[in-house]
Write an enzyme that holds these catalytic residues in place. Sequence first.
Site, short mmCIF file in Angstrom:
data_model
loop_
_atom_site.label_atom_id
_atom_site.label_comp_id
_atom_site.label_asym_id
_atom_site.label_seq_id
_atom_site.Cartn_x
_atom_site.Cartn_y
_atom_site.Cartn_z
N HIS A 88 0.84 -1.21 0.00
CA HIS A 88 0.00 0.00 0.00
C HIS A 88 0.87 1.25 0.00
O HIS A 88 0.59 2.22 -0.71
CB HIS A 88 -0.88 0.04 1.26
N SER A 92 0.55 -8.85 1.36
CA SER A 92 -0.90 -8.87 1.42
C SER A 92 -1.32 -8.71 2.87
O SER A 92 -0.64 -9.20 3.78
CB SER A 92 -1.42 -10.22 0.89
#
Length: 286
Positions: free
Chosen positions: A42, A190
Amino acid sequence: MNPQRPQLVHDLNQIRDIVRKAQSAGKKVGLVPTMGALHQGHLSLVEQSASQCDLTVVTIFVNPTQFAQDEDLAKYPRTLESDLELLSQFSPVIVLAPEAADVYPAGSSTAVQPPDVGRLWEGEKRPDHFAGVATIVLKLFNMVPAEIAFFGQKDYQQACVIQQMVKDLNVPMEIQVCPIVREPDGLAMSSRNRYLSQSERKTATVISQTLEIAEQMMREGETETQVILDQCMQELTAAHVDSIDYVTIADPITLELVQTIAGPVVILIAVYVGKTRLIDNRVIQL
Ligand code: PAF
C-alpha cells in the site's frame, strides 16, 4: 520524513470540499483506495501518488459487499491507529475512513455489474466479489473526485475490472497500476499474510517460486501452457498448499485462457495455505 499523523476525515461532504478546494487551487489529487491493514505494498502506492500529485487521499474502508458469506469480513484486520502511523511518513496525505451507513445508505440497492474481464478465475471462485469491488470503487471515485487512482498489480484481475469499468462508464479518472511489492523471500505482500502461521508462511513461498518456474519454462521455449501448468500444479502440490483454486496462463488484457504462447501472457495463481487464500501473478513478455 514528516512525523505528523495525517488528517482523518469521516464525513463525505468534508472530503469532497477538501478535494475541490485543492483542485481549485491548481493542485492535482491522487487517490489510494484500501481496506486498511496497510503494508509496504500500500505504501508504495501512496509513494507513487505523492510523487505525482500535490495531495493524496487514502481511503480505508473494509467493504462488506465484496466478501462472500463464508469469507473473512468479520476477522479482516482493522488497524486504523497503526495505519495512520505508517502514513505519517508521507505528506500531504488525508485519510478518508467513511462510515458504512454513509457508503451504503439504508435501502440502497444499486450496484455495478462488473465487465466481462471479471468473469473467469476470481469471478468464478468468488461470484459476487467483483460486483462488490466495482461498486465500492465507483463510489470512492465519486466521494473523492481525484485525477489519478492507484491500484496494486497484486490484484491483477481487480485492476483489469477497474480499468475496464472506468472506460465503459466514462469515469474521468486515470488508473495507474503499480508493481507488486514482495517480501525478501518472494511472497507478495498482502494484508492476509498476517493470518499465516510460521509453517504456513514458509509454505506460502512456493507461490512466487512457482511463478518463477513457469517463467523459466517459457524462457526456455515451452509454448504449450498445459505443460507449464502441469509443472506448476506439481510444485504447489509437493509443497502441500491446502488447495488450489486455480493456476492459469491467460491473455493479459482479456484474461481468456491461452493454449499456445505466442505473445505476452499473465500467470495467475490462487491457493489456500491453511485457511488463508493467497493470490499472486506475473506478466511475462518474452
Ligand atoms: O484492493 C483492495 O484493497 C480492495 O478491493 C479495494 C480496491 C480497496 C476495494 O474495496
